[in-house]
Design a protein around this motif. Structure first.
Motif, PDB file in Angstrom:
ATOM      1  N   ILE A 134       0.464  -1.298   0.005  1.00 41.57           N
ATOM      2  CA  ILE A 134       0.167  -0.087  -0.025  1.00 41.57           C
ATOM      3  C   ILE A 134       1.149   1.245  -0.314  1.00 41.57           C
ATOM      4  CG2 ILE A 134       0.214   0.133   2.437  1.00 41.57           C
ATOM      5  CD1 ILE A 134      -2.799   1.015   2.733  1.00 41.57           C
ATOM      6  N   TYR A 135       0.538   2.403  -0.348  1.00 42.23           N
ATOM      7  CA  TYR A 135       0.712   3.842  -0.314  1.00 42.23           C
ATOM      8  C   TYR A 135       0.536   4.683   1.087  1.00 42.23           C
ATOM      9  CZ  TYR A 135       2.541   3.561  -4.859  1.00 42.23           C
ATOM     10  OH  TYR A 135       3.073   3.529  -6.179  1.00 42.23           O
ATOM     11  N   ARG A 136       1.256   5.229   1.284  1.00 42.11           N
ATOM     12  CA  ARG A 136       1.423   5.942   2.774  1.00 42.11           C
ATOM     13  C   ARG A 136      -0.324   6.798   2.727  1.00 42.11           C
ATOM     14  NH1 ARG A 136       2.256  11.217   2.187  1.00 42.11           N
ATOM     15  NH2 ARG A 136       2.638  12.365   1.115  1.00 42.11           N
ATOM     16  N   GLU A 137      -0.915   7.069   1.201  1.00 41.16           N
ATOM     17  CA  GLU A 137      -1.968   7.914   1.720  1.00 41.16           C
ATOM     18  C   GLU A 137      -3.192   6.984   2.345  1.00 41.16           C
ATOM     19  OE1 GLU A 137       0.886  10.104  -0.950  1.00 41.16           O
ATOM     20  OE2 GLU A 137      -0.523   7.787  -0.330  1.00 41.16           O
ATOM     21  N   CYS A 160       4.931  -0.392   2.266  1.00 44.21           N
ATOM     22  CA  CYS A 160       4.280   0.240   1.972  1.00 44.21           C
ATOM     23  C   CYS A 160       5.557   1.655   1.616  1.00 44.21           C
ATOM     24  CB  CYS A 160       3.433   1.032   3.504  1.00 44.21           C
ATOM     25  SG  CYS A 160       3.321   3.006   3.947  1.00 44.21           S
ATOM     26  N   ASP A 161       5.032   1.969   0.574  1.00 49.50           N
ATOM     27  CA  ASP A 161       6.282   3.066  -0.247  1.00 49.50           C
ATOM     28  C   ASP A 161       5.745   4.160   1.317  1.00 49.50           C
ATOM     29  OD1 ASP A 161       7.053   1.992  -2.041  1.00 49.50           O
ATOM     30  OD2 ASP A 161       5.793   1.887  -3.432  1.00 49.50           O
ATOM     31  N   GLY A 162       6.246   5.488   1.732  1.00 48.34           N
ATOM     32  CA  GLY A 162       5.836   6.231   2.620  1.00 48.34           C
ATOM     33  C   GLY A 162       6.637   7.188   2.355  1.00 48.34           C
ATOM     34  N   ALA A 163       6.739   7.894   3.263  1.00 52.97           N
ATOM     35  CA  ALA A 163       7.390   9.738   3.306  1.00 52.97           C
ATOM     36  C   ALA A 163       8.102   9.315   4.432  1.00 52.97           C
ATOM     37  CB  ALA A 163       6.583  10.862   3.110  1.00 52.97           C
ATOM     38  N   SER A 172       8.449  -0.681   4.506  1.00 54.67           N
ATOM     39  CA  SER A 172       9.418  -1.445   3.820  1.00 54.67           C
ATOM     40  C   SER A 172       9.113  -1.170   2.426  1.00 54.67           C
ATOM     41  CB  SER A 172       8.681  -3.045   4.239  1.00 54.67           C
ATOM     42  OG  SER A 172       9.457  -3.826   3.197  1.00 54.67           O
ATOM     43  N   PRO A 173       9.998   0.443   1.511  1.00 51.93           N
ATOM     44  CA  PRO A 173       9.778   0.520   0.477  1.00 51.93           C
ATOM     45  C   PRO A 173       9.565  -0.746  -0.286  1.00 51.93           C
ATOM     46  CG  PRO A 173      11.252   1.800   1.639  1.00 51.93           C
ATOM     47  CD  PRO A 173      10.067   1.218   2.622  1.00 51.93           C
ATOM     48  N   ARG A 186      -1.481   1.810  -6.759  1.00 53.12           N
ATOM     49  CA  ARG A 186      -1.844   0.645  -5.372  1.00 53.12           C
ATOM     50  C   ARG A 186      -1.870   0.246  -5.062  1.00 53.12           C
ATOM     51  NH1 ARG A 186       1.096   0.937 -10.631  1.00 53.12           N
ATOM     52  NH2 ARG A 186       3.369   0.364  -9.003  1.00 53.12           N
ATOM     53  N   PHE A 187      -2.733  -0.773  -4.074  1.00 51.43           N
ATOM     54  CA  PHE A 187      -3.085  -1.556  -3.391  1.00 51.43           C
ATOM     55  C   PHE A 187      -3.553  -2.512  -3.508  1.00 51.43           C
ATOM     56  CE2 PHE A 187      -7.013   0.505  -3.302  1.00 51.43           C
ATOM     57  CZ  PHE A 187      -8.252  -0.759  -3.782  1.00 51.43           C
ATOM     58  N   SER A 188      -2.433  -3.599  -2.397  1.00 50.97           N
ATOM     59  CA  SER A 188      -3.141  -4.767  -2.752  1.00 50.97           C
ATOM     60  C   SER A 188      -3.576  -5.506  -1.170  1.00 50.97           C
ATOM     61  CB  SER A 188      -2.686  -5.906  -3.033  1.00 50.97           C
ATOM     62  OG  SER A 188      -1.443  -5.817  -3.013  1.00 50.97           O
ATOM     63  N   PHE A 189      -4.486  -6.538  -0.588  1.00 51.04           N
ATOM     64  CA  PHE A 189      -4.193  -6.811   0.419  1.00 51.04           C
ATOM     65  C   PHE A 189      -4.680  -8.551   0.134  1.00 51.04           C
ATOM     66  CE2 PHE A 189      -5.686  -2.860   0.729  1.00 51.04           C
ATOM     67  CZ  PHE A 189      -5.181  -2.323   2.615  1.00 51.04           C
ATOM     68  N   VAL A 190      -4.028  -8.770   1.431  1.00 44.80           N
ATOM     69  CA  VAL A 190      -4.558 -10.820   1.064  1.00 44.80           C
ATOM     70  C   VAL A 190      -4.737 -11.216   2.465  1.00 44.80           C
ATOM     71  CG1 VAL A 190      -3.631 -13.077   0.817  1.00 44.80           C
ATOM     72  CG2 VAL A 190      -2.903 -10.979  -0.334  1.00 44.80           C
TER      73      VAL A 190
END
Length: 262
Positions: A134-137, A160-163, A172-173, A186-190
């Motif tokens: 997921i992204y940070r937003e 997570c792509d974050g600031a 963990s970018p 983009r996001f994904s969940f399992v």
């Protein structure tokens, strides 16, 4: 009055029953003739409605001729309606066949509100594990639901792509960074290595997601997640050496497979 009648219809009363009850509440008590005259409807319809409501206990019929009817006071009336509804709900719960409806193999969710609500609902049903890419937003929007999952013992693994101000435990970018990113985040969940939800958010109202339990999709997402974290750890250990050989973010490798100039 129409607003009140709509709610009475929602509770199972007919249009005529609702009008009769409201009219009696206004007048205190009235005969069938008086109610019919005030509503401008036939007496036969009103008489049948009055008798039916009285038999159900919603009206009281006074002695004498002509019979005068009055509706229960509001608090007593609502308690009776609530009791009847609760009995019906319990009967449905106990008597409804237990066959589980078949879920479609894939189904789509569109719109920002619907996507976020669906994500929150899926996370609340997790029992063992949640894999998040997921992204940070989006991480910020769903942080409460994910922390609640952790609090009830669900294992939560992040990519997570974050600031810089994102908490370290959320970071963990991907080594690939934003390569190939188009049209949104983009996001994904399992969920429990079975239930998958993946999609994209960006412009307002443009959010879309797919929900599925297809085993191939779960396998692909889990494999992608594992590969991403392996690359992350390699980058932590050998980042300078790899960057010196392949360039920033290893673009020479990425271009080879992403169709860009070599």
């Amino acid at each position: 009055m129409e607003h009140l009648l709509q709610h009475l219809r929602n509770l199972g009363f007919t249009e005529m029953e609702g009008k009769v009850m409201v009219e009696l509440a206004k007048q205190g008590s009235a005969s069938g003739y008086e109610v019919a005259k005030r509503l401008g409807v036939s007496r036969s319809n009103v008489y049948g409605t009055l008798q039916r409501l009285a038999q159900q206990g919603y009206l009281q019929a006074g002695p004498g001729e002509p019979v005068r009817y009055s509706v229960l006071d509001t608090e007593e009336l609502t308690k009776m309606i609530s009791s009847h509804l609760q009995q019906s709900l319990e009967a449905v719960k106990a008597g409804m066949p237990k066959h589980q409806p078949e879920r479609p193999l894939f189904f789509n969710v569109e719109g920002d509100k619907n996507v976020l609500e669906s994500l929150a609902r899926e996370l609340s049903q997790a029992e063992h594990e949640i894999i998040v890419d997921i992204y940070r937003e989006e991480a910020a929007l769903l942080r409460e639901e994910l922390e609640e999952a952790e609090a009830r013992g669900v294992r939560v693994l992040w990519s997570c792509d974050g600031a810089d101000n994102t908490p370290a435990r959320w970071m963990s970018p991907s080594v690939l960074g934003n390569a190939g990113r188009q049209g949104g985040r983009r996001f994904s969940f399992v969920i429990d290595r079975r239930r998958c939800m993946l999609g994209m958010r960006g412009e307002p109202g443009s959010a879309q997601a797919v929900v599925t339990e297809h085993p191939v999709m779960a396998e692909l997402l889990l494999s992608h997640f594992a590969q991403e974290l392996v690359l992350f750890e390699l980058d932590q250990d050998m980042g300078a050496e790899l960057e010196g050989r392949y360039g920033p973010l290893y673009q020479s490798i990425i271009r080879r497979y992403a169709g860009g100039p070599s």
